[in-house]
Design an enzyme around this catalytic site. Sequence first.
Site, short mmCIF file in Angstrom:
data_model
loop_
_atom_site.label_atom_id
_atom_site.label_comp_id
_atom_site.label_asym_id
_atom_site.label_seq_id
_atom_site.Cartn_x
_atom_site.Cartn_y
_atom_site.Cartn_z
CB ILE A 1 -1.10 0.05 1.20
CG1 ILE A 1 -1.95 1.08 1.07
CG2 ILE A 1 -0.16 -0.06 2.67
CD1 ILE A 1 -2.82 1.00 -0.33
N GLY B 1 -5.87 -7.01 0.77
CA GLY B 1 -6.23 -5.81 1.68
C GLY B 1 -5.52 -4.62 1.88
CD GLU B 2 -0.86 -4.35 2.88
OE1 GLU B 2 -0.47 -3.54 1.85
OE2 GLU B 2 -0.17 -5.11 3.04
N GLY B 3 -6.11 -1.83 1.79
CA GLY B 3 -6.69 -0.68 0.73
C GLY B 3 -5.96 -0.83 -0.81
CB SER B 4 -3.84 -3.03 -2.12
OG SER B 4 -4.21 -4.30 -2.00
#
Length: 341
Positions: free
Chosen positions: A107, A306-309
């Site tokens: 990210i 995840g992570e907003g990636s």
Amino acid sequence: MSRSAPFSDMAGIRAALSRLPGPDRAAIAAAQARNSALTKPPAALGRLEDLAIWYAGWRGDARPAFGTPQIIVFAGNHGIAARGVSAFPPEVTVQMVANFRAGGAAINQLARAFDAVMEVVAIDLDRPTVDFTENPAMSEEELVSAMATGWEAVDPGAGLLVTGEMGIGNTTSAAAIAAGLYGDGGEWVGRGSGIDDAGLMRKRAAVEAGIERHAEALSDPLEVLRRLGGREIAAMAGAILAARYYRLPVILDGFICTAAAAVLECQQPGALDHAVAGHVSAEGAHAQLLERLGRAPLLSLGMRLGEGSGAALAIGVLKGAVACHSGMASFAEAGVSGGEN
């Protein structure tokens, strides 16, 4: 503009959800008129045209500049992780937060690539939520605090918001939230971080036990979040709610982020009008959840980090849409014939 959350209890959250601001209808109409006059055949840019008009409406500007994106990664630990529902131990949450802060995660690279400001907000990592198969994951005070943390992390001056997460066990909580909101029990359960067949069985059993344990409260979406969620999931919900008040467009990330957002939509239909789905992840239930929310993803790349990636990568799509809409010449400006057709 104050960044303080306008609620101090669950009744306040419900009140905030009942008075959501809408987009600027005049800006939408003017953006539609501008779009029809640009030097291209009608609808030649497909969904980019719709995205640009949507962005214009929430920014209140028919010819908007693309503001600096804000990416917030929320982190929390889950009591349900003790049931062996993840391929990784809970201490990985702390280790990954350190990696985010050092700039070493995926990210971080995507935030730099799309000129986004990134922040990491870790919430009580030394105090996991309660195992939701036994008791509610959070008290009312903990839920309100986590949602307020999310709200107060949002920059009102940002151009759009992406929320990401880190929390070992949080795909189990997300599956339980989806099951609590929509039914179908273990059908929402996937392999998450890559668990084996035995782990998948434990995960499905945990979700089904949680649903059974809290069955009497599942008609209330905020109670679903409190009883089955996690602090980082609640914080994402709070941040997405804050973005609505600031009229910031939101790009949703994967399964966990979408589960957080679904709580808002189920509590107040239309609560996600300011949000688009950045991508559909490889976590199988994500596509089903997006379908429930009526959101078509911008990207489908088999991601499940995840992570907003995935949402961060979709910033490029939205940025391109706004650049074309606001930067292109009209037929009249370019002296090109055919604008009347």
